[in-house]
Design a protein around this motif. Structure first.
Motif, PDB file in Angstrom:
ATOM      1  N   LEU A 196       0.627  12.535   1.195  1.00 50.11           N
ATOM      2  CA  LEU A 196       1.843  12.829   0.430  1.00 50.11           C
ATOM      3  C   LEU A 196       1.625  14.014  -0.503  1.00 50.11           C
ATOM      4  O   LEU A 196       2.494  14.881  -0.641  1.00 50.11           O
ATOM      5  N   LEU A 197       0.482  14.075  -1.133  1.00 46.74           N
ATOM      6  CA  LEU A 197       0.203  15.173  -2.070  1.00 46.74           C
ATOM      7  C   LEU A 197       0.058  16.498  -1.327  1.00 46.74           C
ATOM      8  O   LEU A 197       0.576  17.528  -1.774  1.00 46.74           O
ATOM      9  N   SER A 198      -0.647  16.467  -0.205  1.00 43.52           N
ATOM     10  CA  SER A 198      -0.808  17.701   0.573  1.00 43.52           C
ATOM     11  C   SER A 198       0.542  18.188   1.070  1.00 43.52           C
ATOM     12  O   SER A 198       0.840  19.385   1.020  1.00 43.52           O
ATOM     13  N   ALA A 199       1.352  17.249   1.563  1.00 45.70           N
ATOM     14  CA  ALA A 199       2.665  17.632   2.083  1.00 45.70           C
ATOM     15  C   ALA A 199       3.512  18.279   0.991  1.00 45.70           C
ATOM     16  O   ALA A 199       4.344  19.144   1.266  1.00 45.70           O
ATOM     17  N   ALA A 200       3.283  17.883  -0.265  1.00 44.56           N
ATOM     18  CA  ALA A 200       4.048  18.463  -1.372  1.00 44.56           C
ATOM     19  C   ALA A 200       3.398  19.750  -1.887  1.00 44.56           C
ATOM     20  O   ALA A 200       3.847  20.309  -2.893  1.00 44.56           O
ATOM     21  N   GLY A 201       2.335  20.181  -1.229  1.00 44.15           N
ATOM     22  CA  GLY A 201       1.762  21.482  -1.549  1.00 44.15           C
ATOM     23  C   GLY A 201       0.600  21.469  -2.527  1.00 44.15           C
ATOM     24  O   GLY A 201       0.126  22.524  -2.941  1.00 44.15           O
ATOM     25  N   LEU A 202       0.125  20.290  -2.913  1.00 43.04           N
ATOM     26  CA  LEU A 202      -1.038  20.253  -3.819  1.00 43.04           C
ATOM     27  C   LEU A 202      -2.335  20.314  -3.012  1.00 43.04           C
ATOM     28  O   LEU A 202      -2.402  19.856  -1.875  1.00 43.04           O
ATOM     29  N   ARG A 203      -3.350  20.884  -3.633  1.00 43.98           N
ATOM     30  CA  ARG A 203      -4.686  20.857  -3.052  1.00 43.98           C
ATOM     31  C   ARG A 203      -5.302  19.524  -3.476  1.00 43.98           C
ATOM     32  O   ARG A 203      -5.303  19.195  -4.667  1.00 43.98           O
ATOM     33  N   VAL A 204      -5.785  18.757  -2.516  1.00 50.52           N
ATOM     34  CA  VAL A 204      -6.294  17.424  -2.830  1.00 50.52           C
ATOM     35  C   VAL A 204      -7.816  17.393  -2.717  1.00 50.52           C
ATOM     36  O   VAL A 204      -8.382  17.758  -1.687  1.00 50.52           O
ATOM     37  N   LEU A 205      -8.472  16.979  -3.788  1.00 52.10           N
ATOM     38  CA  LEU A 205      -9.926  16.827  -3.765  1.00 52.10           C
ATOM     39  C   LEU A 205     -10.274  15.342  -3.797  1.00 52.10           C
ATOM     40  O   LEU A 205      -9.748  14.591  -4.620  1.00 52.10           O
ATOM     41  N   THR A 206     -11.160  14.934  -2.898  1.00 54.03           N
ATOM     42  CA  THR A 206     -11.658  13.559  -2.921  1.00 54.03           C
ATOM     43  C   THR A 206     -13.181  13.612  -2.834  1.00 54.03           C
ATOM     44  O   THR A 206     -13.745  14.611  -2.377  1.00 54.03           O
ATOM     45  N   PRO A 207     -13.853  12.564  -3.278  1.00 54.53           N
ATOM     46  CA  PRO A 207     -15.319  12.573  -3.257  1.00 54.53           C
ATOM     47  C   PRO A 207     -15.858  12.670  -1.827  1.00 54.53           C
ATOM     48  O   PRO A 207     -15.321  12.040  -0.920  1.00 54.53           O
ATOM     49  N   VAL A 208     -16.887  13.486  -1.635  1.00 49.60           N
ATOM     50  CA  VAL A 208     -17.504  13.651  -0.325  1.00 49.60           C
ATOM     51  C   VAL A 208     -18.979  13.235  -0.370  1.00 49.60           C
ATOM     52  O   VAL A 208     -19.401  12.333   0.338  1.00 49.60           O
ATOM     53  N   ARG A 209     -19.735  13.858  -1.237  1.00 48.53           N
ATOM     54  CA  ARG A 209     -21.178  13.597  -1.249  1.00 48.53           C
ATOM     55  C   ARG A 209     -21.544  12.397  -2.119  1.00 48.53           C
ATOM     56  O   ARG A 209     -22.652  11.879  -2.034  1.00 48.53           O
ATOM     57  N   LEU A 210     -20.625  12.002  -2.992  1.00 49.30           N
ATOM     58  CA  LEU A 210     -20.892  10.866  -3.874  1.00 49.30           C
ATOM     59  C   LEU A 210     -19.807   9.826  -3.686  1.00 49.30           C
ATOM     60  O   LEU A 210     -18.709  10.142  -3.258  1.00 49.30           O
TER      61      LEU A 210
ATOM     62  N   HIS B 231       0.833  -1.208   0.000  1.00 49.00           N
ATOM     63  CA  HIS B 231       0.000   0.000   0.000  1.00 49.00           C
ATOM     64  C   HIS B 231       0.866   1.257   0.000  1.00 49.00           C
ATOM     65  O   HIS B 231       0.577   2.227  -0.711  1.00 49.00           O
ATOM     66  N   ASN B 232       1.942   1.226   0.811  1.00 48.87           N
ATOM     67  CA  ASN B 232       2.834   2.387   0.844  1.00 48.87           C
ATOM     68  C   ASN B 232       3.457   2.633  -0.531  1.00 48.87           C
ATOM     69  O   ASN B 232       3.567   3.775  -0.980  1.00 48.87           O
ATOM     70  N   ALA B 233       3.861   1.547  -1.192  1.00 46.31           N
ATOM     71  CA  ALA B 233       4.483   1.688  -2.515  1.00 46.31           C
ATOM     72  C   ALA B 233       3.501   2.298  -3.512  1.00 46.31           C
ATOM     73  O   ALA B 233       3.843   3.207  -4.282  1.00 46.31           O
ATOM     74  N   LEU B 234       2.268   1.827  -3.476  1.00 49.65           N
ATOM     75  CA  LEU B 234       1.269   2.321  -4.418  1.00 49.65           C
ATOM     76  C   LEU B 234       0.947   3.791  -4.151  1.00 49.65           C
ATOM     77  O   LEU B 234       0.840   4.603  -5.083  1.00 49.65           O
ATOM     78  N   ALA B 235       0.831   4.148  -2.870  1.00 49.18           N
ATOM     79  CA  ALA B 235       0.546   5.545  -2.523  1.00 49.18           C
ATOM     80  C   ALA B 235       1.686   6.453  -2.980  1.00 49.18           C
ATOM     81  O   ALA B 235       1.453   7.521  -3.554  1.00 49.18           O
ATOM     82  N   ARG B 236       2.929   6.003  -2.735  1.00 54.88           N
ATOM     83  CA  ARG B 236       4.071   6.829  -3.135  1.00 54.88           C
ATOM     84  C   ARG B 236       4.135   7.009  -4.647  1.00 54.88           C
ATOM     85  O   ARG B 236       4.404   8.103  -5.135  1.00 54.88           O
ATOM     86  N   ALA B 237       3.904   5.920  -5.378  1.00 55.87           N
ATOM     87  CA  ALA B 237       3.970   6.009  -6.835  1.00 55.87           C
ATOM     88  C   ALA B 237       2.863   6.906  -7.368  1.00 55.87           C
ATOM     89  O   ALA B 237       3.080   7.735  -8.261  1.00 55.87           O
ATOM     90  N   ALA B 238       1.660   6.753  -6.822  1.00 55.81           N
ATOM     91  CA  ALA B 238       0.536   7.582  -7.280  1.00 55.81           C
ATOM     92  C   ALA B 238       0.834   9.049  -7.015  1.00 55.81           C
ATOM     93  O   ALA B 238       0.623   9.912  -7.881  1.00 55.81           O
ATOM     94  N   ALA B 239       1.349   9.336  -5.814  1.00 49.45           N
ATOM     95  CA  ALA B 239       1.647  10.726  -5.469  1.00 49.45           C
ATOM     96  C   ALA B 239       2.783  11.271  -6.346  1.00 49.45           C
ATOM     97  O   ALA B 239       2.693  12.393  -6.862  1.00 49.45           O
ATOM     98  N   ALA B 240       3.824  10.466  -6.527  1.00 46.12           N
ATOM     99  CA  ALA B 240       4.955  10.927  -7.351  1.00 46.12           C
ATOM    100  C   ALA B 240       4.497  11.232  -8.773  1.00 46.12           C
ATOM    101  O   ALA B 240       4.874  12.255  -9.360  1.00 46.12           O
TER     102      ALA B 240
END
Ligand code: ZN
Ligand code: ZN
Ligand code: FE
Length: 758
Positions: free
Chosen positions: A722-736, A680-689
């Motif tokens: 990881l994305l937030s720490a790198a300064g990106l604004r992260v949007l994820t689904p909330v209502r759907l 899971h850590n590897a996948l998260a890092r790759a996705a963020a990178a």
């Protein structure tokens, strides 16, 4: 007071303001402040005029949105001064419903505190009456047959109100003023107990008799708000196992209903936020970590560290649960993957082989609506299934478009109707794999078009030619057809619910979606907005050996990934050696090698399946997503280690998971908890990178994470961090939901924006 010292305001109130007690609230407020004027419902919401001293009118305008009734959602109040007319009376003017109904019925709502108090008060005329409700609570969406939302167009039409109920209904000062489902024991629906053959059992108190049956270990079909449940005691392995066997449901967790919050706390670990969700009027099923000492049979949720728990939401449930005094299994009334039963005759026919006894009532359900499911995360609760309690609340669209219908995807189907800047996502339809669900889709769309007076100019569909939703869309004549790529719809849905019109980089990971090239996509890094996208990166494709069968048998994906990584493929490695026959392994390996009957896929869902199989966690699935759910659940969350998952510099970028899979195989001795966490850590890092590199290239500051794979809490939280720490604004689904339940809304957002662009 002379006219010169008076002022008069006209105000239009927009939002969910009909069928929620808004007019009586306005009446009471105006009367309290000594104002003259009137209030009425019209096609846009509520229109009112209020006249009096400047001070009183100001106070009125201030308190109007602030003190609105619990079910009202006031989106806008648009005031406009008018010349004073004099007079002292304030009136509720009967509506003339002309034009387009835009302010729709509200969702079904859990029994309110006032009704609950009356329900349990022996001196109240509705003591223990299972259909008590008022303007602030009760069934809405599930009983509405048409608009205007008025008793004759609900499933309460057959019940004539008695004098006492009628008096409440007509009194603006009463909590039941214009409460359409208003009823009492003298005039309203009632419960009965039936044998599976439909014969009625003569009982003084069918509810108490049902509780006796439950306590005795019998399975009771209970007609609720949006459909039938199958109920049984949750603490007896023998009883729950029998329910599973009869329902033909193997491992998928069964939902529980707890009598109250205290009882829910004895089952699962709850944060204060979780508790707020559990008691919220939408009353979803909340997925939370099971307590070690929870008195729950293993068969309720075998192989899962979590339980799905909800609280009573109908008065019938409150009575049943308080009489039972203990949590009950409350799972949807169906056989395996069929839709939930809601029609009485159909329920008897379909559930007779499962339930020992039926607790039914004579208030028809017009729209079958499943329980909603949410899963808390460190960010916000994730909607897993959005249905009863949430539907048909509207969502905004960032770009207004013409009237349209979007038919959604194939699995976890929902549809969406929209016009202007408003969209209404329908209730959970389910997997479009049989005639029954297709019919639900068809009827649901027709119902929403009628309720909202939407005459679609556009009908939107997925690009997959074999989806029943696509075929359904293309069968409509006299409209323009718009196809939206599956992962673009996922991206657009998340952008749109956050009101975004701009572009973002999106990591859209799911199981299956039809790609622009006809291949099976599912590990996509997109750059795009509402009107278009580019594929800026992808998971390195592998074969899906045997096509669909590889989805049911994750060990095939393990084999395919090892073939892709050129590993020694003669026999299954590690725990798989015990689970898969060596000959079949070699045959599947040959398929993956040659590509025969094995389409290419970039699916991250299938990569996770492969790792789940390699760890011996899940080699064959009994329900969609099982391998991923179980792999996530075994992960050691404290483990910081990772595996290589390089992101190449190609155009588009490639996430190369071949070294990852090899590292997993080399690490199997560490055990599934560590392997799962490191993967899971590897996948998260790759996705963020990958997102960061793409965002930099395209000069974007916003990232979207969506697709069914992001129901995985561990992956979602780690990638977002990881994305937030790198300064990106992260949007994820909330209502759907991030899963395909959100696709129809994304399709609508794309089609509306394309149409606006011309
Ligand atoms: Zn109430
Ligand atoms: Zn009555
Ligand atoms: Fe999807």
């Amino acid at each position: 007071m002379t006219l010169a010292t008076r002022i008069r305001n006209r105000a239009r109130v927009e939002g969910t303001v009909q069928g929620v007690g808004f007019r009586p609230f306005v009446y009471r407020l105006a009367t309290e402040l000594g104002l003259a004027g009137w209030v009425l419902n019209d096609e846009r919401g509520v229109l009112l005029e209020a006249e009096g001293s400047a001070e009183a009118v100001d106070a009125f305008m201030r308190r109007l949105p602030a003190e609105a009734p619990p079910l009202a959602v006031v989106e806008r109040v648009l005031p406009e001064p008018r010349p004073p007319e004099g007079g002292t009376a304030f009136r509720i003017v009967e509506s003339e419903r002309a034009g387009i109904p835009d302010a729709l019925v509200s969702p079904d709502t859990a029994t309110c505190e006032d009704c609950l108090r009356e329900l349990l008060d022996p001196s109240d005329r509705r003591y223990r009456y299972p259909f008590i409700n008022c303007t602030n609570c009760g069934p809405r969406f599930t009983i509405v047959r048409g608009v205007p939302y008025d008793r004759p167009l609900t499933t309460m039409a057959g019940f004539e109100m008695c004098d006492a109920c009628r008096a409440e209904y007509e009194d603006p000062a009463d909590r039941r003023f214009h409460a359409q489902p208003n009823a009492c024991p003298a005039c309203g629906p009632s419960v009965r107990l039936l044998e599976p053959d439909g014969r009625a059992l003569a009982m003084d108190d069918p509810l108490r008799a049902a509780v006796v049956a439950l306590t005795d270990g019998r399975i009771v079909a209970v007609k609720g708000v949006g459909g039938y449940h199958l109920a049984c005691r949750a603490d007896s392995e023998r009883v729950v196992a029998r329910l599973r066997a009869r329902k033909h449901r193997e491992d998928k967790p069964l939902a529980l209903m707890a009598p109250d919050l205290e009882a829910a706390r004895s089952l699962v670990e709850l944060t204060p936020d979780d508790e707020e969700l559990l008691v919220a009027r939408e009353r979803p099923i909340l997925i939370a970590r099971r307590r070690g000492d929870a008195a729950v049979a293993p068969s309720v949720a075998p192989l899962s560290p979590d339980l799905g728990v909800m609280l009573p939401y109908a008065p019938l449930h409150h009575l049943l649960m308080s009489d039972a005094g203990t949590p009950l299994v409350m799972t949807s009334g169906n056989v395996s993957d069929e839709p939930i039963a809601y029609d009485d005759g159909d329920a008897l026919a379909r559930l007779a082989g499962i339930a020992d006894i039926f607790l039914v009532h004579d208030r028809p359900i017009h729209m079958r609506t499943d329980d909603s499911v949410v899963r808390p995360t460190a960010r916000n609760p994730l909607m897993i299934r959005r249905s009863r309690g949430y539907v048909p609340a509207s969502l905004g669209l960032p770009v207004a478009g013409p009237p349209l219908v979007a038919c959604g995807a194939q699995l976890k189907n929902t549809f969406c109707v929209a016009k202007g800047a408003r969209a209404w996502v329908g209730h959970h339809i389910g997997d479009l794999e049989n005639w029954e669900t297709l019919r639900s889709l068809r009827e649901g769309i027709a119902h929403f078009e009628r309720l909202l007076a939407v005459e679609p100019q556009l009908v939107v569909h997925d690009l997959h030619p074999d989806y029943l939703s696509t075929k359904e869309a293309l069968e409509r004549d006299g409209v323009e057809h718009v196809g939206v790529q599956h992962h673009h719809a996922h991206l657009a849905a998340c952008l749109a619910e956050h009101g975004e019109r701009g572009r973002a980089v999106g990591a859209i990971f799911d199981g299956t979606g039809y790609g622009l090239d006809g291949a099976i996509w599912g590990g996509e890094l997109l750059v795009g907005g509402l009107t278009g996208f580019e594929r800026a990166g992808l998971l390195r494709p592998v074969r899906l050996p045997g096509g669909e069968r590889a989805i049911e048998e994750p060990w095939r994906m393990a084999c395919a990934w090892l073939v892709a990584a050129e590993a020694d493929g003669r026999r299954p490695p590690g725990p798989l050696a015990r689970l898969v026959d060596a000959d079949r392994w070699q045959q599947v390996g040959a398929l993956a090698q040659s590509g025969a009957a094995s389409p290419l896929t970039t699916s991250v869902g299938r990569l996770i399946d492969a790792v789940s199989a390699l760890c011996g966690v899940r080699a064959r699935v009994n329900y969609e997503g099982q391998a991923a759910v179980e792999l996530e659940s075994v992960a050691d969350r404290g483990e910081p280690g990772s595996y290589p998952l390089p992101v190449t510099d190609d155009e588009p970028l490639l996430l190369d998971a071949r070294p990852t899979v090899l590292a997993v195989v080399g690490d199997l001795d560490a055990g599934p908890a560590l392997v799962s966490a490191r993967f899971h850590n590897a996948l998260a890092r790759a996705a963020a990178a990958a997102c960061l590199r793409i965002a930099e290239r395209a000069a974007l500051d916003t990232a979207v994470l969506s697709g069914g794979v992001f129901q995985n809490r561990l992956l979602l939280e780690r990638t977002a961090e990881l994305l937030s720490a790198a300064g990106l604004r992260v949007l994820t689904p909330v209502r759907l939901p991030p899963n395909d339940g959100g696709v129809s809304y994304g399709q609508a957002a794309v089609a509306a924006a394309l149409a606006a662009e011309g």
